[in-house]
Design a protein around this motif. Structure first.
Motif, PDB file in Angstrom:
ATOM      1  N   UNK A 146     -64.370 -82.020  51.073  1.00 25.72           N
ATOM      2  CA  UNK A 146     -64.898 -81.328  49.897  1.00 25.72           C
ATOM      3  C   UNK A 146     -64.232 -79.965  49.742  1.00 25.72           C
ATOM      4  N   UNK A 147     -63.828 -79.637  48.513  1.00 24.54           N
ATOM      5  CA  UNK A 147     -63.142 -78.378  48.249  1.00 24.54           C
ATOM      6  C   UNK A 147     -64.050 -77.360  47.575  1.00 24.54           C
ATOM      7  N   UNK A 148     -64.899 -77.865  46.688  1.00 26.43           N
ATOM      8  CA  UNK A 148     -65.724 -76.941  45.921  1.00 26.43           C
ATOM      9  C   UNK A 148     -66.990 -77.671  45.472  1.00 26.43           C
ATOM     10  N   UNK A 149     -68.121 -76.986  45.531  1.00 26.65           N
ATOM     11  CA  UNK A 149     -69.364 -77.592  45.072  1.00 26.65           C
ATOM     12  C   UNK A 149     -70.018 -76.649  44.075  1.00 26.65           C
ATOM     13  N   UNK A 150     -70.366 -77.224  42.938  1.00 25.66           N
ATOM     14  CA  UNK A 150     -70.855 -76.420  41.815  1.00 25.66           C
ATOM     15  C   UNK A 150     -72.274 -76.864  41.452  1.00 25.66           C
ATOM     16  N   UNK A 151     -73.180 -75.899  41.303  1.00 25.28           N
ATOM     17  CA  UNK A 151     -74.551 -76.206  40.888  1.00 25.28           C
ATOM     18  C   UNK A 151     -74.863 -75.400  39.631  1.00 25.28           C
ATOM     19  N   UNK A 152     -75.270 -76.067  38.577  1.00 22.81           N
ATOM     20  CA  UNK A 152     -75.566 -75.406  37.292  1.00 22.81           C
ATOM     21  C   UNK A 152     -74.405 -74.545  36.817  1.00 22.81           C
ATOM     22  N   UNK A 153     -73.207 -75.001  37.071  1.00 25.83           N
ATOM     23  CA  UNK A 153     -72.045 -74.238  36.626  1.00 25.83           C
ATOM     24  C   UNK A 153     -71.718 -73.029  37.490  1.00 25.83           C
ATOM     25  N   UNK A 154     -72.387 -72.885  38.609  1.00 22.98           N
ATOM     26  CA  UNK A 154     -72.122 -71.777  39.529  1.00 22.98           C
ATOM     27  C   UNK A 154     -71.470 -72.357  40.790  1.00 22.98           C
ATOM     28  N   UNK A 155     -70.369 -71.767  41.224  1.00 23.50           N
ATOM     29  CA  UNK A 155     -69.716 -72.225  42.452  1.00 23.50           C
ATOM     30  C   UNK A 155     -70.567 -71.766  43.641  1.00 23.50           C
ATOM     31  N   UNK A 156     -71.127 -72.728  44.360  1.00 22.71           N
ATOM     32  CA  UNK A 156     -71.969 -72.374  45.516  1.00 22.71           C
ATOM     33  C   UNK A 156     -71.232 -72.612  46.832  1.00 22.71           C
ATOM     34  N   UNK A 157     -70.163 -73.405  46.782  1.00 22.46           N
ATOM     35  CA  UNK A 157     -69.324 -73.585  47.965  1.00 22.46           C
ATOM     36  C   UNK A 157     -67.882 -73.664  47.513  1.00 22.46           C
ATOM     37  N   UNK A 158     -67.021 -72.900  48.170  1.00 25.10           N
ATOM     38  CA  UNK A 158     -65.593 -72.946  47.902  1.00 25.10           C
ATOM     39  C   UNK A 158     -64.905 -72.873  49.252  1.00 25.10           C
ATOM     40  N   UNK A 159     -64.156 -73.920  49.575  1.00 23.76           N
ATOM     41  CA  UNK A 159     -63.572 -73.988  50.921  1.00 23.76           C
ATOM     42  C   UNK A 159     -62.647 -72.804  51.173  1.00 23.76           C
ATOM     43  N   UNK A 160     -62.146 -72.208  50.091  1.00 31.22           N
ATOM     44  CA  UNK A 160     -61.248 -71.058  50.262  1.00 31.22           C
ATOM     45  C   UNK A 160     -62.018 -69.793  50.634  1.00 31.22           C
ATOM     46  N   UNK A 161     -63.301 -69.807  50.388  1.00 36.09           N
ATOM     47  CA  UNK A 161     -64.090 -68.613  50.735  1.00 36.09           C
ATOM     48  C   UNK A 161     -65.165 -68.959  51.749  1.00 36.09           C
ATOM     49  N   UNK A 162     -64.781 -69.848  52.636  1.00 31.36           N
ATOM     50  CA  UNK A 162     -65.740 -70.368  53.611  1.00 31.36           C
ATOM     51  C   UNK A 162     -65.618 -69.581  54.909  1.00 31.36           C
ATOM     52  N   UNK A 163     -66.444 -68.559  55.065  1.00 32.02           N
ATOM     53  CA  UNK A 163     -66.369 -67.737  56.278  1.00 32.02           C
ATOM     54  C   UNK A 163     -67.052 -68.431  57.447  1.00 32.02           C
ATOM     55  N   UNK A 164     -66.810 -67.891  58.635  1.00 37.85           N
ATOM     56  CA  UNK A 164     -67.420 -68.473  59.829  1.00 37.85           C
ATOM     57  C   UNK A 164     -68.935 -68.426  59.780  1.00 37.85           C
ATOM     58  N   UNK A 165     -69.439 -67.310  59.273  1.00 40.11           N
ATOM     59  CA  UNK A 165     -70.883 -67.075  59.371  1.00 40.11           C
ATOM     60  C   UNK A 165     -71.467 -66.947  57.974  1.00 40.11           C
ATOM     61  N   UNK A 166     -72.092 -67.999  57.504  1.00 40.37           N
ATOM     62  CA  UNK A 166     -72.627 -67.992  56.138  1.00 40.37           C
ATOM     63  C   UNK A 166     -74.148 -67.906  56.143  1.00 40.37           C
ATOM     64  N   UNK A 167     -74.732 -67.450  57.250  1.00 38.91           N
ATOM     65  CA  UNK A 167     -76.200 -67.356  57.300  1.00 38.91           C
ATOM     66  C   UNK A 167     -76.711 -66.310  56.313  1.00 38.91           C
ATOM     67  N   UNK A 168     -77.862 -66.585  55.766  1.00 36.48           N
ATOM     68  CA  UNK A 168     -78.502 -65.653  54.846  1.00 36.48           C
ATOM     69  C   UNK A 168     -79.373 -64.655  55.604  1.00 36.48           C
ATOM     70  N   UNK A 169     -79.760 -65.017  56.810  1.00 38.06           N
ATOM     71  CA  UNK A 169     -80.711 -64.199  57.544  1.00 38.06           C
ATOM     72  C   UNK A 169     -80.360 -64.289  59.028  1.00 38.06           C
ATOM     73  N   UNK A 170     -80.330 -63.138  59.689  1.00 35.96           N
ATOM     74  CA  UNK A 170     -79.847 -63.087  61.063  1.00 35.96           C
ATOM     75  C   UNK A 170     -80.867 -62.367  61.945  1.00 35.96           C
ATOM     76  N   UNK A 171     -81.079 -62.891  63.129  1.00 31.45           N
ATOM     77  CA  UNK A 171     -81.976 -62.260  64.094  1.00 31.45           C
ATOM     78  C   UNK A 171     -81.482 -60.836  64.394  1.00 31.45           C
ATOM     79  N   UNK A 172     -82.342 -59.827  64.162  1.00 36.03           N
ATOM     80  CA  UNK A 172     -81.877 -58.456  64.366  1.00 36.03           C
ATOM     81  C   UNK A 172     -81.839 -58.037  65.838  1.00 36.03           C
TER      82      UNK A 172
END
Lengths: 450, 576
Positions: free
Chosen positions: A397-423
């Motif tokens: 998969x290269x790119x995934x789009x939801x409602x016309x918004x790019x939610x995944x792009x393999x070119x901008x796929x960083x190692x750590x995509x967590x939204x919330x991290x243990x402080x």
């Protein structure tokens, strides 16, 4: 005067921000191989999404103003994959304290911070059925969600307007939790049937009491209504046909049993989940109009799941049962296109039939086929783009789009995509690969099985 | 082996009769007090330099410059003192004894976990916190020592633990403490222990059901009250009746929330059902700022913060301090040599994200203040001993001192509806004051007096700890035998402290005059040795908690003895 205008504008801005408007975008996908599912394959074609909706599919289309342009030359564009059985993005899965919990809703415990959302997007998935677990014969209501990764607001995950669904479960799971674990009913498969019959009968009584009250109150202002009961309200809504049953099932005898129960109570909408012995009763399922959401080739993880075959999806399909392949897993959800491909090795389904198993068919099972599941004008702009045909083992998969918004792009796929991290702790989850199944989560540790 | 007394505790025992007599029997000589030549922060941003305050009979009688000490007033001593309005806890359990924590994962004995009694399910909105308060609970004196003089308190419990009250953190009995009752319906996303409702989805459902049933029953009760004849009597249900004032918007719901998802859930419930909502224990509120503003929901931020990373780890490194932390690190990083560069990079990134996540929590207050959201603080989950450090970290993260003070005084007073009697240093308000020897938020500032309801509580200025360790690179060794002296006024005793190190896990005993007691929770954090012990005397159990700093062969610090205050401890390693 001016001041008032400003205040009014501010109020308006505040009011609109309150109604949780989901973000929608415009995209022009150019020159790809477009797999529409419902209208064949279009070579060197464009897909145009305007404000979240597909507004054009064809050659050399014009881009809407301000649209993001994606060059899909040499790539495959398909509708976003839909998983009809998932437990990602949930803070709780089982309210395992009672054998009937029709009143609880997974929509109340959506977890937009779950990194599983991003992982699923990276597998081309755009919508999932966030299900209650299988600890109870009548579990909670489920939520159909869109993978709008990036939001902090649980409400924004909800696929607005999707029909209500509810989780049922047959066989060993509810028996183990409630019969054996809590030493209450049901202790046998027979007992599970009685749980359904009793619950629906009680709901009928509740509906009758409400009708009586409604009649009485027109002439008697002092009439007292029956006490509001959310469990009964939910069960009554099933009887009214407002909620689709999605039932965890394995054995053919139980599958027939539940169809009989539904017939007796006038319930028509039912989708069986797992359905490992579905191939044995495929004609009966087709006749009833029941649907099936299955694993590609997974079984033998407990006694009632031994009699299984990888031809299940193909046999069901050939018998006219609307069939989908689901993940029930934070891992399988990332390669549902491979899971679908297995039906070509086991059952020789065509490319389009195989892809339907993870697009239009799950959409039908969730009652959202008018919105998603195929690439058609007017449908939601939910799209997965692959570097090769999605049924190829080389597809990524290269790119995934939801409602016309790019939610995944393999070119901008960083190692750590967590939204919330243990402080307080360094959690290098990227190094620990887990593939948890959550069907029985919350149903006591010793019962942790599917 | 339970002896009646242990001799090395004798000094503390001597305090018992004195203190109890002083507290219970002797009436105060005067109820008039005078603070002179002080820097008075009447409210954030409004200062009287070199002013005075007159307190009489529990109220502030006068504030201003050039006031004369009334003849009957006792002058509170101290040069150039700083006077603030007493702090207010927005939501807390202060003064409510903590119930015993049940074993994790255990299930209470119930016939049917799907239908447990309300008390087991955590559904007790009819209870009032005033029935549970204990004036002598340690939490009252702990919070007061920090400058808190009033608190909005609520019971412990499940999803609906009961109703709150606003109390003053002083007074000899619970009745004296109460300022307002039935101030809130306290709610939390706290499920039953493997009984219904055990998950948040069941809590949400149950909440809706109770609320709507309450509306239904209320409607019937109103009808029945006007015209009962010929009508079926509505069922009496104390749980549902507890919602009536909420439905009438006479009582707000205080929802304890854990992070942003629960903020959204609580706001969703309040919108759906239509009750007045106040949020408490909020963290990362900056992520929901728009929604907070749009709904103008009053908020109380958590005063709790994640543990701070120890900076000395990389430099000094090898000491036994931070042992647990260091070990964890080692496990994860297992020898830098074996680790691939990619793995190392990922771990470094993960570490950076952890730090960013901590910063996000520290910045909450500053960001909300900048965004124009008013807030107070709630203290349900913070340890009293950490509050001043946490305030310091929030200020370092961008909160101004005035904003911090507002969040401790004026804003909570407004939000709790007590601004007419509390929150500022003004004539006619309840004499709730904090008096310090330096500005409250300044380094090394000591609270000297906390005046609650006109009664001063005096605190000693802490002795300065010796500046730094004599040798920062020295290994801190706690194990061994120490001779220590506990300095109780007029009575000092020598005791022997023996600490044993069993492969990183510490234990110890303390003995004097042939008696010995084992110690609990012996922990060495850097050079900071802490442990606890307890003894019983006069029918009371007294907890001792030691907090000592080891510097080579010297040790010093303090011990806190129940409610009796803190006493200095000094000692040295017993020569082998």
């Amino acid at each position: 005067m001016k001041k008032y205008n400003i205040i009014f504008l501010l109020l308006f801005a505040v009011a609109t921000s309150m109604t949780a408007q989901t973000e929608k975008g415009s995209i022009h996908i150019k020159n790809g191989t477009v797999i529409t599912i419902t209208n064949g394959i279009l070579e060197n074609a464009d897909v145009v999404i305007t404000d979240g909706k597909i507004t054009g599919i064809g050659k050399s289309l014009k881009a809407p103003k301000g649209a993001k342009v994606v060059d899909a030359t040499g790539q495959f564009v398909m509708p976003g994959i839909i998983d009809a059985h998932s437990h990602i993005a949930l803070d709780a899965v089982n309210e395992a304290t009672n054998i009937v919990t029709a009143e609880v809703e997974t929509g109340d415990v959506l977890d937009p911070l779950d990194v599983g959302i991003y992982r699923a997007l990276a597998g081309g998935v755009t919508a999932t059925h966030a299900m209650h677990g299988s600890a109870n014969a009548i579990g909670g209501q489920c939520e159909t969600i869109k993978l709008r990764y990036g939001t902090y607001d649980p409400e924004e995950l909800k696929m607005e307007g999707a029909p209500r669904t509810i989780k049922f479960a047959l066989g060993e799971n509810p028996i183990r939790v409630h019969g054996e674990g809590n030493r209450l009913h049901a202790r046998t498969r027979m007992g599970i049937e009685q749980v359904f019959r009793r619950a629906f009968s009680e709901a009928r009584d509740y509906m009758t009491a409400q009708e009586d009250y409604n009649k009485k109150m027109t002439s008697d202002p002092q009439a007292v209504p029956p006490m509001y009961d959310r469990r009964m309200e939910a069960l009554a809504d099933i009887l009214r046909g407002d909620i689709i049953i999605h039932c965890h099932s394995y054995r053919a005898d139980e599958i027939l049993m539940l169809m009989n129960v539904c017939k007796d109570f006038g319930i028509e909408k039912i989708v069986y989940q797992h359905v490992n012995e579905g191939f044995k009763v495929a004609p009966e399922l087709a006749e009833f109009g029941a649907m099936a959401s299955v694993f590609a080739d997974w079984w033998a993880y407990k006694f009632e799941v031994y009699y299984s075959t990888a031809y299940n999806a193909a046999i069901l399909t050939r018998n006219g049962v609307v069939t989908s392949i689901n993940s029930d897993s934070g891992d399988y959800i990332r390669h549902l296109y491979h899971q679908a491909g297995k039906t070509q090795r086991y059952g020789k389904l065509t490319d389009n039939e195989a892809l339907r198993l993870i697009t239009l068919n799950p959409a039908i099972q969730l009652g959202i086929e008018d919105r998603v599941g195929s690439l058609e004008k007017g449908k939601d702009g939910d799209i997965a783009i692959f570097n090769a045909h999605p049924l190829s083992v080389y597809a990524v998969p290269q790119m995934t789009i939801v409602d016309g918004i790019v939610r995944f792009d393999i070119k901008e796929d960083n190692n750590d995509m967590r939204m919330s991290v243990d402080p307080e702790d360094v959690d290098a989850m990227m190094l620990d690969y887990d593939h948890d199944h959550r069907c029985m989560e919350g149903a006591a540790e010793e019962l942790f099985h599917h | 082996m339970r002896k009646q007394t242990v001799k090395w505790f004798l000094p503390f025992l001597l305090l018992l009769p004195v203190l109890s007599w002083a507290q219970d029997e002797r009436p105060p000589v005067t109820r008039a007090f005078f603070i002179d030549n002080a820097f008075i922060m009447q409210e954030p941003g409004k200062v009287i330099d070199l002013g005075s305050v007159v307190i009489r009979n529990g109220l502030i009688e006068a504030v201003g410059k050039g006031l004369k000490a009334p003849l009957d007033a006792k002058t509170l001593e101290g040069d150039s003192l700083y006077v603030y309005a007493g702090f207010i806890e927005g939501l807390s359990h202060t003064g409510v004894p903590k119930p015993k924590q049940p074993e994790r994962g255990s299930r209470p004995e119930v016939k049917d976990p799907g239908n447990p009694p309300n008390s087991v399910a955590g559904i007790q909105p009819e209870r009032s916190v005033t029935d549970m308060m204990k004036a002598d609970d340690k939490s009252v004196s702990d919070m007061r020592a920090l400058g808190f003089t009033a608190a909005h308190v609520v019971p412990y419990g499940g999803m609906l633990p009961g109703q709150g009250a606003i109390v003053l953190l002083g007074g000899d009995d619970e009745r004296e403490m109460v300022l307002r009752t039935n101030t809130s319906l306290y709610s939390a996303f706290e499920g039953g222990r493997r009984v219904y409702p055990s998950t948040t989805m069941a809590i949400m459902s149950k909440y809706r059901e109770l609320y709507m049933q309450a509306e239904q029953v209320k409607g019937q009760s109103d009808k029945y009250a006007t015209n009962a004849r010929g009508m079926n009597r509505p069922e009496y249900d104390e749980v549902l009746e507890a919602f009536f004032p909420v439905i009438d918007k006479k009582m707000p719901v205080f929802f304890e929330v854990d992070d942003v998802k629960e903020v959204h859930r609580a706001i969703g419930l309040s919108k759906e059902l239509g009750f007045d909502l106040v949020l408490a224990e909020m963290t990362r509120g900056q992520l929901v700022m728009d929604k907070l503003k749009a709904t103008s929901t009053p908020v109380f931020l958590s005063l709790d913060l994640p543990k701070e990373k120890k900076e000395d780890k990389k430099k000094g490194g090898k000491g036994k301090g931070d042992k647990k932390d260091a070990d964890e690190k080692k496990d994860k990083k297992k020898g830098d040599k074996e680790m691939s560069p990619e793995k190392k990079m990922i771990l470094d990134q993960a570490e950076a994200r952890r730090d960013a996540s901590r910063k996000e929590l520290e910045e909450q207050a500053a960001m909300l203040a900048k965004g124009g959201v008013d807030f107070g603080f709630s203290t349900l989950n913070v340890k009293a001993g950490e509050i001043r450090a946490h305030l310091g970290r929030m200020i370092k993260a961008g909160l101004t001192e005035d904003q911090a003070l507002a969040a401790l005084t004026t804003t909570p007073a407004k939000m709790l509806g007590i601004a007419d009697v509390a929150g500022t240093v003004e004539k006619g308000k309840i004499a709730n004051l904090v008096v310090t020897d330096k500005p409250y938020f300044a380094e090394g500032s000591n609270v000297r007096y906390v005046i609650v309801d006109g009664t001063p509580h005096e605190y000693e200025a802490k002795k300065k700890k010796k500046s730094g360790l004599s040798d920062p690179n020295a290994t801190v060794k706690a194990a061994g035998e120490w001779t220590i002296t506990i300095d109780v006024p007029g009575q000092s005793t020598e005791s022997t402290l023996t600490i044993t190190d069993d492969g990183g896990s510490l234990s110890g005993t303390m003995s004097a005059e042939g008696e010995s007691r084992s110690l609990s929770d012996v922990t060495l954090d850097g050079s900071n040795l802490t442990f606890g012990s307890q003894f019983e005397a006069g029918g009371q159990r007294i907890n001792l908690s030691f907090d000592l700093i080891i510097d080579g062969n010297n040790i010093e610090g303090s011990v806190k003895a129940g409610n009796f205050g803190s006493f200095d401890v000094e000692g040295s390693r017993t020569p082998e």
